[in-house]
Design a protein around this motif. Sequence first.
Motif, short mmCIF file in Angstrom:
data_model
loop_
_atom_site.label_atom_id
_atom_site.label_comp_id
_atom_site.label_asym_id
_atom_site.label_seq_id
_atom_site.Cartn_x
_atom_site.Cartn_y
_atom_site.Cartn_z
N HIS A 198 -3.66 -1.40 -3.75
CA HIS A 198 -3.67 -2.85 -4.00
C HIS A 198 -2.67 -3.22 -5.09
CE1 HIS A 198 -5.10 -6.94 -4.56
NE2 HIS A 198 -5.20 -6.70 -5.85
N ALA A 199 -1.99 -4.34 -4.90
CA ALA A 199 -1.11 -4.91 -5.92
C ALA A 199 -1.06 -6.42 -5.73
CB ALA A 199 0.29 -4.32 -5.81
N ASP A 200 -1.29 -7.15 -6.82
CA ASP A 200 -1.03 -8.59 -6.78
C ASP A 200 0.46 -8.85 -6.97
OD1 ASP A 200 -3.79 -9.47 -6.58
OD2 ASP A 200 -4.01 -8.78 -8.64
N VAL A 201 1.07 -8.06 -7.85
CA VAL A 201 2.51 -8.12 -8.10
C VAL A 201 3.06 -6.71 -7.96
CG1 VAL A 201 4.34 -8.70 -9.74
CG2 VAL A 201 2.23 -10.05 -9.69
N LEU A 202 4.16 -6.58 -7.22
CA LEU A 202 4.73 -5.26 -6.95
C LEU A 202 6.19 -5.22 -7.35
CD1 LEU A 202 4.60 -2.42 -5.56
CD2 LEU A 202 5.26 -3.59 -3.44
N LEU A 203 6.57 -4.18 -8.10
CA LEU A 203 7.95 -3.87 -8.39
C LEU A 203 8.28 -2.58 -7.64
CD1 LEU A 203 7.21 -5.82 -10.73
CD2 LEU A 203 8.58 -4.40 -12.25
N VAL A 204 9.20 -2.65 -6.68
CA VAL A 204 9.50 -1.48 -5.86
C VAL A 204 10.97 -1.10 -6.00
CG1 VAL A 204 9.91 -2.88 -3.77
CG2 VAL A 204 9.35 -0.44 -3.56
N GLU A 205 11.22 0.19 -6.19
CA GLU A 205 12.60 0.68 -6.34
C GLU A 205 13.34 0.62 -5.01
OE1 GLU A 205 14.21 3.78 -5.36
OE2 GLU A 205 12.57 5.13 -4.79
N SER A 206 14.68 0.62 -5.08
CA SER A 206 15.48 0.49 -3.86
C SER A 206 16.72 1.40 -3.89
CB SER A 206 15.91 -0.97 -3.67
OG SER A 206 16.61 -1.45 -4.80
N ARG A 406 3.70 -0.15 3.55
CA ARG A 406 2.72 -0.47 4.61
C ARG A 406 1.33 0.03 4.25
NH1 ARG A 406 5.21 -2.23 9.30
NH2 ARG A 406 7.42 -1.64 9.55
N GLY A 407 1.24 0.98 3.33
CA GLY A 407 -0.06 1.52 2.95
C GLY A 407 -0.89 0.60 2.08
N LEU A 408 -0.29 -0.46 1.55
CA LEU A 408 -1.08 -1.44 0.79
C LEU A 408 -2.03 -2.18 1.73
CD1 LEU A 408 1.73 -2.87 -1.51
CD2 LEU A 408 -0.26 -1.59 -2.27
N ARG A 409 -3.25 -2.41 1.28
CA ARG A 409 -4.27 -3.00 2.15
C ARG A 409 -3.98 -4.45 2.49
NH1 ARG A 409 -9.33 -0.51 -1.27
NH2 ARG A 409 -9.05 1.68 -0.65
N GLN A 410 -3.27 -5.15 1.62
CA GLN A 410 -2.89 -6.53 1.90
C GLN A 410 -1.59 -6.82 1.18
OE1 GLN A 410 -6.49 -8.27 0.30
NE2 GLN A 410 -5.45 -8.93 -1.56
N PRO A 411 -0.84 -7.81 1.62
CA PRO A 411 0.45 -8.11 0.98
C PRO A 411 0.27 -8.52 -0.47
CG PRO A 411 0.26 -9.20 3.11
CD PRO A 411 -1.10 -8.67 2.78
N PRO A 412 1.15 -8.08 -1.36
CA PRO A 412 1.13 -8.60 -2.73
C PRO A 412 1.45 -10.09 -2.72
CG PRO A 412 2.48 -6.61 -2.56
CD PRO A 412 2.18 -7.03 -1.16
N LYS A 413 1.04 -10.77 -3.76
CA LYS A 413 1.40 -12.19 -3.87
C LYS A 413 2.90 -12.34 -4.09
CE LYS A 413 -3.15 -13.31 -5.79
NZ LYS A 413 -3.89 -13.70 -7.03
N GLU A 414 3.48 -11.41 -4.86
CA GLU A 414 4.91 -11.42 -5.12
C GLU A 414 5.41 -9.97 -5.14
OE1 GLU A 414 6.74 -14.03 -5.20
OE2 GLU A 414 5.30 -15.65 -5.59
#
Length: 451
Positions: A198-206, A406-414
């Motif tokens: 779970h994440a409300d806000v996600l910072l993902v590397e690229s 895709r493994g997050l249970r629901q989309p983050p808000k941002e």
Amino acid sequence: MKITFLGGADSVTGSKYLVEAEGQRVLLDCGLFQGFKTHRERNWAPLAVPACEIDAVVLSHAHIDHSGWLPVLVKQGFRGPIYATAATRDLSEVLLLDSAHLQEDDARRANRGGWSKHHPALPLYDAAQARRAIAKIVPVAAGRSARIGRIKVDFTPVGHLLGAAALTLHGDGMVLVFSGDLGRSDDILMPGPKQVSHADVLLVESTYGDRRHPDEDVQARLGSVIRETVRRGGSVLLPSFAVGRAQALLLVLQRLRSAGEIPHDLPIVLDSPMARTATELYLRHRRLLRIAPREVDTLTDGVTLVQTVQQSQRLTNSRWPKVVISSSGMATGGRVLHYLKVMAPNPRHHIVFPGFQAGGTRGAHLVDGARDVKIHGEYVSVKAQVSQIEGLSAHADCNGIVEWLRGLRQPPKETYVVHGERDAADALRMRIQDELGWRVHVPEHGACVEG
């Protein structure tokens, strides 16, 4: 919750993300800017927030682009703790002291050459300042969380490097996740990244946001190169990153030996003081690896672990066929340059770069077919065979990153795409937007957002 992107927002370097929540200021990673001069100049500037006002730092892993600015932060007045996994703490000590040594060497060369605009030229930090930063690192045991006031920080293993973790911050009624650098599911040494739910806000590397890994059998390819080179009386040189890549190469070479695919008595040399120390740490933290205990125990069996400069010089000039692993990985410095000077002019030898070569580096010039290369102020002809093996990258590629998301249970808000070159970050942004339907942004350096 407020987030300020102090680094790693318009480049694949200098990761620093300031999170303000529950009355605390927490810095996620504290990386050194590398590469282009415009980025490196940021290393000399104070942060937008005074260092003394930051309550704590949390490290995702030990690579210098994530940890290498810690001594400067401490020099500028940071007084709080630095939280990291135990393995990250141990590797950070090795990497920060090496970084300080390089900073001091650069300053000495500038002063001798008189080319610096500063008189005298000073290192960004020295070994004593690096040790002060290392002393502040508090190891967090597996399964435990760090507490920073009312903020809780969880560490989720993500492969990539010994001790690397995604960071989950709980504060202000929200959950913020920073992926750190994600590993690949089929990494040779490290287990694949564990899932964050779970994440409300996600910072993902690229880092590999616009690239896919080649479908390449690294062991078969390297075995073929070694057999062909030894048959003609030559040696194989593997310029390698000292942490992670060198240990993966040792594993591949031991598997080739065990399978009888290369001569059992063929000398294997590890000539890099930092790689030797890092290998000892990999053995110490063996429970974090995916390989069988027997393979861990035999990782350095029959390998010459070079200690002294004199021993290195003897091996450099030895004419017997051998396989040499030496740093640095892009041939920008280190002992590998001495091997290159001797081996590059001889067509019997083979120089194999086991990884990506950044534009402008000596390694990139060689891979691109340069017929001569400048080393220690003089040009050396290149008649040896030169090739590249790209299948050993420890980063998840674009498909691996999206699969982890895709493994997050629901989309983050941002979702914010960070730590990638502009093209890579934007390519990943479009995939996340088009395939997952999430709200996603690529922040600018210095941007500030409210969670």
